[in-house]
Design a protein around this motif. Structure first.
Motif, PDB file in Angstrom:
ATOM      1  N   VAL A 116      27.985  37.013  41.319  1.00 48.22           N
ATOM      2  CA  VAL A 116      28.823  38.173  41.595  1.00 48.22           C
ATOM      3  C   VAL A 116      27.978  39.226  42.301  1.00 48.22           C
ATOM      4  O   VAL A 116      26.744  39.191  42.260  1.00 48.22           O
ATOM      5  CB  VAL A 116      29.420  38.761  40.298  1.00 48.22           C
ATOM      6  CG1 VAL A 116      30.312  37.741  39.617  1.00 48.22           C
ATOM      7  CG2 VAL A 116      28.322  39.238  39.344  1.00 48.22           C
ATOM      8  N   LEU A 117      28.660  40.166  42.966  1.00 48.25           N
ATOM      9  CA  LEU A 117      28.000  41.294  43.602  1.00 48.25           C
ATOM     10  C   LEU A 117      28.204  42.536  42.745  1.00 48.25           C
ATOM     11  O   LEU A 117      29.331  42.836  42.340  1.00 48.25           O
ATOM     12  CB  LEU A 117      28.570  41.528  45.003  1.00 48.25           C
ATOM     13  CG  LEU A 117      28.196  40.511  46.083  1.00 48.25           C
ATOM     14  CD1 LEU A 117      28.944  40.833  47.373  1.00 48.25           C
ATOM     15  CD2 LEU A 117      26.696  40.522  46.335  1.00 48.25           C
ATOM     16  N   ASP A 134      33.811  39.762  42.271  1.00 46.44           N
ATOM     17  CA  ASP A 134      33.793  38.323  41.978  1.00 46.44           C
ATOM     18  C   ASP A 134      34.862  37.669  42.839  1.00 46.44           C
ATOM     19  O   ASP A 134      36.022  37.577  42.452  1.00 46.44           O
ATOM     20  CB  ASP A 134      34.064  38.096  40.484  1.00 46.44           C
ATOM     21  CG  ASP A 134      34.308  36.640  40.141  1.00 46.44           C
ATOM     22  OD1 ASP A 134      33.767  35.763  40.847  1.00 46.44           O
ATOM     23  OD2 ASP A 134      35.053  36.387  39.175  1.00 46.44           O
ATOM     24  N   GLU A 135      34.464  37.230  44.018  1.00 46.48           N
ATOM     25  CA  GLU A 135      35.448  36.744  44.984  1.00 46.48           C
ATOM     26  C   GLU A 135      36.144  35.472  44.518  1.00 46.48           C
ATOM     27  O   GLU A 135      37.263  35.193  44.935  1.00 46.48           O
ATOM     28  CB  GLU A 135      34.770  36.535  46.346  1.00 46.48           C
ATOM     29  CG  GLU A 135      34.277  37.834  46.967  1.00 46.48           C
ATOM     30  CD  GLU A 135      33.602  37.627  48.308  1.00 46.48           C
ATOM     31  OE1 GLU A 135      33.305  36.449  48.638  1.00 46.48           O
ATOM     32  OE2 GLU A 135      33.376  38.625  49.022  1.00 46.48           O
ATOM     33  N   GLY A 136      35.509  34.710  43.650  1.00 42.52           N
ATOM     34  CA  GLY A 136      36.125  33.477  43.181  1.00 42.52           C
ATOM     35  C   GLY A 136      37.058  33.659  41.991  1.00 42.52           C
ATOM     36  O   GLY A 136      37.721  32.707  41.568  1.00 42.52           O
ATOM     37  N   ARG A 141      39.185  34.783  34.951  1.00 37.97           N
ATOM     38  CA  ARG A 141      39.608  33.575  34.233  1.00 37.97           C
ATOM     39  C   ARG A 141      38.861  33.440  32.912  1.00 37.97           C
ATOM     40  O   ARG A 141      39.456  33.080  31.883  1.00 37.97           O
ATOM     41  CB  ARG A 141      39.399  32.337  35.108  1.00 37.97           C
ATOM     42  CG  ARG A 141      40.356  32.269  36.299  1.00 37.97           C
ATOM     43  CD  ARG A 141      40.360  30.899  36.938  1.00 37.97           C
ATOM     44  NE  ARG A 141      39.084  30.543  37.544  1.00 37.97           N
ATOM     45  CZ  ARG A 141      38.740  30.871  38.798  1.00 37.97           C
ATOM     46  NH1 ARG A 141      39.555  31.576  39.566  1.00 37.97           N
ATOM     47  NH2 ARG A 141      37.567  30.491  39.288  1.00 37.97           N
ATOM     48  N   LEU A 142      37.565  33.726  32.916  1.00 36.73           N
ATOM     49  CA  LEU A 142      36.809  33.672  31.666  1.00 36.73           C
ATOM     50  C   LEU A 142      37.325  34.720  30.687  1.00 36.73           C
ATOM     51  O   LEU A 142      37.444  34.459  29.480  1.00 36.73           O
ATOM     52  CB  LEU A 142      35.323  33.896  31.943  1.00 36.73           C
ATOM     53  CG  LEU A 142      34.550  32.719  32.535  1.00 36.73           C
ATOM     54  CD1 LEU A 142      33.169  33.171  32.981  1.00 36.73           C
ATOM     55  CD2 LEU A 142      34.439  31.579  31.526  1.00 36.73           C
ATOM     56  N   GLN A 143      37.611  35.903  31.182  1.00 34.02           N
ATOM     57  CA  GLN A 143      38.122  36.959  30.317  1.00 34.02           C
ATOM     58  C   GLN A 143      39.434  36.538  29.663  1.00 34.02           C
ATOM     59  O   GLN A 143      39.629  36.724  28.460  1.00 34.02           O
ATOM     60  CB  GLN A 143      38.309  38.242  31.133  1.00 34.02           C
ATOM     61  CG  GLN A 143      38.647  39.467  30.303  1.00 34.02           C
ATOM     62  CD  GLN A 143      40.137  39.762  30.277  1.00 34.02           C
ATOM     63  OE1 GLN A 143      40.929  39.154  31.001  1.00 34.02           O
ATOM     64  NE2 GLN A 143      40.518  40.725  29.440  1.00 34.02           N
ATOM     65  N   ARG A 157      42.906  45.891  29.390  1.00 35.90           N
ATOM     66  CA  ARG A 157      42.792  46.050  30.841  1.00 35.90           C
ATOM     67  C   ARG A 157      41.393  45.616  31.250  1.00 35.90           C
ATOM     68  O   ARG A 157      40.405  46.063  30.653  1.00 35.90           O
ATOM     69  CB  ARG A 157      43.029  47.511  31.222  1.00 35.90           C
ATOM     70  CG  ARG A 157      42.864  47.784  32.716  1.00 35.90           C
ATOM     71  CD  ARG A 157      42.857  49.282  32.975  1.00 35.90           C
ATOM     72  NE  ARG A 157      42.525  49.556  34.369  1.00 35.90           N
ATOM     73  CZ  ARG A 157      42.038  50.703  34.810  1.00 35.90           C
ATOM     74  NH1 ARG A 157      41.821  51.683  33.950  1.00 35.90           N
ATOM     75  NH2 ARG A 157      41.754  50.882  36.085  1.00 35.90           N
ATOM     76  N   TYR A 158      41.315  44.746  32.253  1.00 35.49           N
ATOM     77  CA  TYR A 158      40.004  44.213  32.594  1.00 35.49           C
ATOM     78  C   TYR A 158      39.553  44.717  33.957  1.00 35.49           C
ATOM     79  O   TYR A 158      40.185  44.439  34.979  1.00 35.49           O
ATOM     80  CB  TYR A 158      40.010  42.690  32.587  1.00 35.49           C
ATOM     81  CG  TYR A 158      38.612  42.103  32.753  1.00 35.49           C
ATOM     82  CD1 TYR A 158      37.589  42.469  31.882  1.00 35.49           C
ATOM     83  CD2 TYR A 158      38.321  41.227  33.783  1.00 35.49           C
ATOM     84  CE1 TYR A 158      36.306  41.969  32.030  1.00 35.49           C
ATOM     85  CE2 TYR A 158      37.041  40.705  33.930  1.00 35.49           C
ATOM     86  CZ  TYR A 158      36.036  41.087  33.047  1.00 35.49           C
ATOM     87  OH  TYR A 158      34.760  40.587  33.198  1.00 35.49           O
ATOM     88  N   VAL A 159      38.460  45.456  33.953  1.00 34.86           N
ATOM     89  CA  VAL A 159      37.810  45.937  35.171  1.00 34.86           C
ATOM     90  C   VAL A 159      36.344  45.544  35.069  1.00 34.86           C
ATOM     91  O   VAL A 159      35.570  46.199  34.347  1.00 34.86           O
ATOM     92  CB  VAL A 159      37.940  47.470  35.323  1.00 34.86           C
ATOM     93  CG1 VAL A 159      37.251  47.936  36.603  1.00 34.86           C
ATOM     94  CG2 VAL A 159      39.395  47.890  35.310  1.00 34.86           C
ATOM     95  N   PRO A 160      35.917  44.473  35.722  1.00 32.90           N
ATOM     96  CA  PRO A 160      34.501  44.072  35.622  1.00 32.90           C
ATOM     97  C   PRO A 160      33.600  45.203  36.111  1.00 32.90           C
ATOM     98  O   PRO A 160      33.834  45.783  37.175  1.00 32.90           O
ATOM     99  CB  PRO A 160      34.413  42.850  36.540  1.00 32.90           C
ATOM    100  CG  PRO A 160      35.822  42.355  36.670  1.00 32.90           C
ATOM    101  CD  PRO A 160      36.692  43.567  36.587  1.00 32.90           C
TER     102      PRO A 160
END
Length: 245
Positions: A116-117, A134-136, A141-143, A157-160
């Motif tokens: 990831v960047l 995470d372009e992929g 999906r893991l979350q 709410r998911y914000v990496p």
């Protein structure tokens, strides 16, 4: 990677909407943990010299508004699971049954190692962070895989992100956005080779993460990692199938 995502008119409110932080106020935190000593989180470790250097540069730019540098190791949260117990009786508790369900779900969907960047400044109400790209779509999906069996994690709410620091007090978003827009935050690459189940002391403000189990991601078809650290007090490194003990 130069991006700024600061969606609210003011930051520094007492609750960090969109981020699974404990309440920052000591009394609120005590009411939240109710004397329970550990809180469990699945994450990707991002404690590299490049990430630490990037966090330091951003903190310097946002210094007028941020509190002390986080003591907690840099990481990318996947799922905030709850307070570990043997048998859960409340929705904020996390028990062996839930952990085994996560293991089974990972067995069916464990990805290979991925990159990831990390870079670009964003903000929740309670803290500034480095954005994670995470372009992929592997992180999301893991979350979803890890949250599905855990009541405390569902609907989060998911914000990496990688947290840079918490705000000391409410401040105008305009001021933070102006500083963020001119900050240098070139992206760095973080390669995720394992998932880590950690715990921290919810009674300690910004307490260190303690690894419990590390699940090694696949590097080739049929790859299996040995179990290490059993009965030694050190975290185990295991294939997903061994992640529940």
């Amino acid at each position: 990677m130069r991006t700024v995502a600061l969606p609210v008119s003011a930051v520094g409110s007492r609750f960090a909407h969109g981020c699974a932080l404990p309440p920052p106020d000591a009394d609120q935190r005590a009411a939240w943990h109710r004397g329970r000593r550990r809180y469990a989180v699945w994450l990707i470790e991002a404690d590299t010299p490049a990430v630490r250097a990037l966090c330091a540069r951003v903190r310097e730019r946002l210094a007028p508004w941020l509190g002390p540098a986080p003591a907690r190791q840099p990481h990318i949260t996947l799922a905030a699971c709850g307070f570990p117990v043997r048998v859960a009786t409340d929705t904020d508790e996390y028990d062996i049954r839930q952990r085994c369900a996560q293991r089974d779900a990972l067995n069916a969907a464990l990805p290979p190692a991925f990159t990831v960047l990390v870079g670009g400044i964003g903000s929740f109400n309670g803290c500034a962070y480095l954005r994670v790209r995470d372009e992929g779509g592997v992180l999301e999906r893991l979350q979803q895989t890890l949250c599905a069996p855990v009541p405390a994690a569902r609907g989060q709410r998911y914000v990496p992100h990688v947290t840079v620091g918490t705000y000391r007090a409410p401040v105008p978003m305009r001021s933070v956005a102006r500083a963020a827009a001119t900050a240098s935050s070139s992206a760095v690459r973080v390669t995720a080779k394992r998932l880590t189940l950690t715990t921290f002391d919810p009674g300690v403000d910004d307490g260190a993460l303690r690894p419990v189990v590390r699940v090694r991601l696949r590097t080739c078809a049929g790859d299996q990692a040995p179990v290490r650290g059993r009965n030694t007090g050190r975290p185990s490194t295991v294939p997903a199938a061994s992640g529940c003990r």
